[in-house]
Design a protein around this motif. Structure first.
Motif, PDB file in Angstrom:
ATOM      1  N   PHE A  60       0.814  -1.067  -0.136  1.00  0.00           N
ATOM      2  CA  PHE A  60       0.002  -0.017  -0.103  1.00  0.00           C
ATOM      3  C   PHE A  60       0.759   1.193  -0.100  1.00  0.00           C
ATOM      4  CE2 PHE A  60       0.808  -1.212   4.412  1.00  0.00           C
ATOM      5  CZ  PHE A  60       1.288  -0.105   5.059  1.00  0.00           C
ATOM      6  N   HIS A  61       0.419   2.368  -0.300  1.00  0.00           N
ATOM      7  CA  HIS A  61       1.046   3.718  -0.038  1.00  0.00           C
ATOM      8  C   HIS A  61       0.620   4.627   0.937  1.00  0.00           C
ATOM      9  CE1 HIS A  61      -1.934   5.957  -2.001  1.00  0.00           C
ATOM     10  NE2 HIS A  61      -2.267   4.996  -2.891  1.00  0.00           N
ATOM     11  N   TRP A  62       1.304   5.363   1.398  1.00  0.00           N
ATOM     12  CA  TRP A  62       0.663   6.454   2.573  1.00  0.00           C
ATOM     13  C   TRP A  62      -0.437   6.912   2.325  1.00  0.00           C
ATOM     14  CZ3 TRP A  62       6.110   9.423   3.555  1.00  0.00           C
ATOM     15  CH2 TRP A  62       7.030   8.521   4.250  1.00  0.00           C
ATOM     16  N   GLY A  63      -0.843   7.411   1.215  1.00  0.00           N
ATOM     17  CA  GLY A  63      -1.960   7.917   0.904  1.00  0.00           C
ATOM     18  C   GLY A  63      -3.319   7.177   1.293  1.00  0.00           C
ATOM     19  N   GLU A  64      -3.087   5.699   1.468  1.00  0.00           N
ATOM     20  CA  GLU A  64      -4.052   5.168   1.804  1.00  0.00           C
ATOM     21  C   GLU A  64      -4.271   4.902   3.301  1.00  0.00           C
ATOM     22  OE1 GLU A  64      -4.591   1.257  -1.421  1.00  0.00           O
ATOM     23  OE2 GLU A  64      -2.361   1.882  -0.944  1.00  0.00           O
ATOM     24  N   LEU A  65      -3.477   5.385   4.063  1.00  0.00           N
ATOM     25  CA  LEU A  65      -3.535   5.165   5.410  1.00  0.00           C
ATOM     26  C   LEU A  65      -4.602   6.403   6.085  1.00  0.00           C
ATOM     27  CD1 LEU A  65       0.340   5.622   6.505  1.00  0.00           C
ATOM     28  CD2 LEU A  65      -1.165   3.394   6.392  1.00  0.00           C
ATOM     29  N   LYS A  66      -5.315   5.602   6.942  1.00  0.00           N
ATOM     30  CA  LYS A  66      -6.570   6.480   7.797  1.00  0.00           C
ATOM     31  C   LYS A  66      -5.882   6.833   9.110  1.00  0.00           C
ATOM     32  CE  LYS A  66     -10.224   3.543   6.102  1.00  0.00           C
ATOM     33  NZ  LYS A  66     -11.265   2.643   6.337  1.00  0.00           N
ATOM     34  N   LEU A  67      -5.676   8.324   9.056  1.00  0.00           N
ATOM     35  CA  LEU A  67      -5.028   9.050  10.076  1.00  0.00           C
ATOM     36  C   LEU A  67      -6.148   9.561  10.757  1.00  0.00           C
ATOM     37  CD1 LEU A  67      -2.085  10.769   8.039  1.00  0.00           C
ATOM     38  CD2 LEU A  67      -1.991   8.584   9.221  1.00  0.00           C
ATOM     39  N   PRO A  68      -5.939   9.763  12.327  1.00  0.00           N
ATOM     40  CA  PRO A  68      -6.616  10.392  13.122  1.00  0.00           C
ATOM     41  C   PRO A  68      -6.831  11.738  12.705  1.00  0.00           C
ATOM     42  CG  PRO A  68      -4.523   9.970  14.347  1.00  0.00           C
ATOM     43  CD  PRO A  68      -4.643   9.052  12.913  1.00  0.00           C
ATOM     44  N   GLU A  69      -8.087  12.301  13.149  1.00  0.00           N
ATOM     45  CA  GLU A  69      -8.320  13.882  12.815  1.00  0.00           C
ATOM     46  C   GLU A  69      -7.348  14.626  14.018  1.00  0.00           C
ATOM     47  OE1 GLU A  69     -12.306  14.602  12.141  1.00  0.00           O
ATOM     48  OE2 GLU A  69     -12.464  13.642  10.508  1.00  0.00           O
ATOM     49  N   ARG A  70      -7.083  15.666  13.496  1.00  0.00           N
ATOM     50  CA  ARG A  70      -6.267  16.738  14.545  1.00  0.00           C
ATOM     51  C   ARG A  70      -7.521  17.473  15.328  1.00  0.00           C
ATOM     52  NH1 ARG A  70      -1.576  20.675  13.390  1.00  0.00           N
ATOM     53  NH2 ARG A  70      -1.437  21.764  15.185  1.00  0.00           N
ATOM     54  N   GLN A  71      -7.301  17.397  16.767  1.00  0.00           N
ATOM     55  CA  GLN A  71      -8.404  18.038  17.616  1.00  0.00           C
ATOM     56  C   GLN A  71      -7.644  19.052  18.243  1.00  0.00           C
ATOM     57  OE1 GLN A  71      -9.905  14.855  19.883  1.00  0.00           O
ATOM     58  NE2 GLN A  71     -10.947  13.880  18.197  1.00  0.00           N
ATOM     59  N   GLY A  72      -8.096  20.188  17.880  1.00  0.00           N
ATOM     60  CA  GLY A  72      -7.398  21.456  18.790  1.00  0.00           C
ATOM     61  C   GLY A  72      -5.950  21.679  18.454  1.00  0.00           C
ATOM     62  N   ARG A  73      -5.096  22.015  19.145  1.00  0.00           N
ATOM     63  CA  ARG A  73      -3.848  22.394  19.037  1.00  0.00           C
ATOM     64  C   ARG A  73      -3.096  21.040  19.048  1.00  0.00           C
ATOM     65  NH1 ARG A  73      -2.399  27.785  22.311  1.00  0.00           N
ATOM     66  NH2 ARG A  73      -3.674  29.458  21.310  1.00  0.00           N
ATOM     67  N   LYS A  74      -3.674  20.020  19.816  1.00  0.00           N
ATOM     68  CA  LYS A  74      -2.676  18.694  19.860  1.00  0.00           C
ATOM     69  C   LYS A  74      -2.910  17.863  18.727  1.00  0.00           C
ATOM     70  CE  LYS A  74      -2.153  14.980  23.444  1.00  0.00           C
ATOM     71  NZ  LYS A  74      -2.757  14.451  24.449  1.00  0.00           N
ATOM     72  N   ARG A  75      -1.777  17.485  18.360  1.00  0.00           N
ATOM     73  CA  ARG A  75      -1.604  16.659  17.084  1.00  0.00           C
ATOM     74  C   ARG A  75      -1.354  15.456  17.591  1.00  0.00           C
ATOM     75  NH1 ARG A  75       3.494  18.217  13.727  1.00  0.00           N
ATOM     76  NH2 ARG A  75       4.158  18.657  15.922  1.00  0.00           N
ATOM     77  N   PRO A  76      -2.352  14.223  16.803  1.00  0.00           N
ATOM     78  CA  PRO A  76      -1.897  12.746  17.212  1.00  0.00           C
ATOM     79  C   PRO A  76      -0.855  12.525  16.815  1.00  0.00           C
ATOM     80  CG  PRO A  76      -4.002  13.024  16.228  1.00  0.00           C
ATOM     81  CD  PRO A  76      -3.391  14.586  16.143  1.00  0.00           C
ATOM     82  N   PRO A  77      -0.274  11.405  17.664  1.00  0.00           N
ATOM     83  CA  PRO A  77       1.372  10.987  17.208  1.00  0.00           C
ATOM     84  C   PRO A  77       1.424  10.642  15.745  1.00  0.00           C
ATOM     85  CG  PRO A  77       0.345   9.550  18.635  1.00  0.00           C
ATOM     86  CD  PRO A  77      -0.708  10.690  18.546  1.00  0.00           C
ATOM     87  N   GLU A  78       0.424   9.863  15.194  1.00  0.00           N
ATOM     88  CA  GLU A  78       0.388   9.474  13.790  1.00  0.00           C
ATOM     89  C   GLU A  78       0.660  10.598  12.841  1.00  0.00           C
ATOM     90  OE1 GLU A  78      -1.992   6.760  16.210  1.00  0.00           O
ATOM     91  OE2 GLU A  78      -1.828   8.605  16.235  1.00  0.00           O
ATOM     92  N   LEU A  79      -0.207  11.782  13.022  1.00  0.00           N
ATOM     93  CA  LEU A  79      -0.006  12.691  12.276  1.00  0.00           C
ATOM     94  C   LEU A  79       1.016  13.632  12.582  1.00  0.00           C
ATOM     95  CD1 LEU A  79      -3.599  14.866  12.391  1.00  0.00           C
ATOM     96  CD2 LEU A  79      -2.532  13.720  10.528  1.00  0.00           C
TER      97      LEU A  79
END
Length: 257
Positions: A84-103
């Motif tokens: 697969f490629h990175w574009g197919e990854l389902k990443l968590p949405e950013r909430q406020g100022r805190k970025r999820p570690p995956e993002l």
């Protein structure tokens, strides 16, 4: 470089370093800037085995930020056999100022110039039944639309190349195992596991379906003594229970049925 030439180059490699450089030349011919191979089957490790031709700055960032524990590509690799490629990854949405570690990890990859990544999972089971998993990502730094064309046309070739590459790595390690990483090392435990005659006997009778009481009667010893021999055998076999110990003993040729 056509596919046959690429495979020949991989199979002609005589050391792990030669193999790494061979794959680097191959993937560059496809337009990638480099690659990273990592042991994906040990999620508990902070620094699993890895190699490749990535920039040192990216390696430092990946390690210092503990990206191995939040890399969304590794999470997907453990669940699939399909590239697969990175574009197919389902990443968590950013909430406020805190970025999820995956993002944070994917944004760091872009900051280091990687605009896409082609990921090849590889899983295999050794003769002891242990499953090993690896992830290989080929880094893309050019226009995304060019990557999209390559992915459609050449993803199967790249998948096939990695099967040859991992197999060749295992062949090389099999020849010279001294400093081999676990993921590439073939199982050789039979040469190091030394069970006593009694330990083999109690495991062999367990393999035939005999209970502790049955084995004690057959061997003319107490059930407590049988239990002791079983525990000693399981410890040497690094087996979690009697069934696991029997399976490993048969696979390694320690006992016969």
């Amino acid at each position: 470089m056509i596919l046959e030439e690429a495979i020949s180059s991989i199979e002609a490699s005589g050391t792990i370093d030669e193999l790494r450089l061979s794959l680097h030349r191959v993937v560059q011919n496809y337009g990638f800037s480099g690659f990273a191979f990592i042991d994906a089957g040990r999620p508990e490790l902070d620094l699993p085995y890895h190699t490749g031709t990535y920039p040192p700055a990216w390696e430092r960032a990946y390690i210092q930020n503990d990206f191995v524990h939040c890399d969304p590509a590794l999470t997907r690799v453990r669940r699939t056999n399909t590239p697969f490629h990175w574009g197919e990854l389902k990443l968590p949405e950013r909430q406020g100022r805190k970025r999820p570690p995956e993002l944070k990890m994917m944004e760091a990859a872009r900051d280091h110039g990687f605009r896409q990544g082609f990921v090849v999972p590889f899983h295999y089971r050794d003769r002891l039944g242990a499953v090993h998993s690896s992830s290989t990502v080929f880094f893309w730094e050019d226009e995304p639309r060019d990557f999209d064309k390559l992915f459609v046309c050449h993803r199967h070739e790249l998948h096939l190349l990695m099967i040859y590459w991992v197999q060749r790595a295992m062949d090389i390690v099999n020849r010279d195992q001294r400093n081999a990483p676990t993921i590439l090392k073939p199982a050789d435990a039979a040469e190091t596991i030394k069970l006593t005659g009694r330990e083999k006997e109690v495991i062999a009778w367990a393999a035939r379906g005999k209970t502790v009481a049955d084995t004690a009667q057959i061997l003319g010893i107490s059930p407590e003594t049988v239990e002791g021999f079983i525990k000693q055998a399981l410890r040497k076999l690094e087996a979690s229970n009697k069934t696991h110990g029997v399976a490993k003993s048969i696979a390694l040729g320690i006992i016969d049925l």
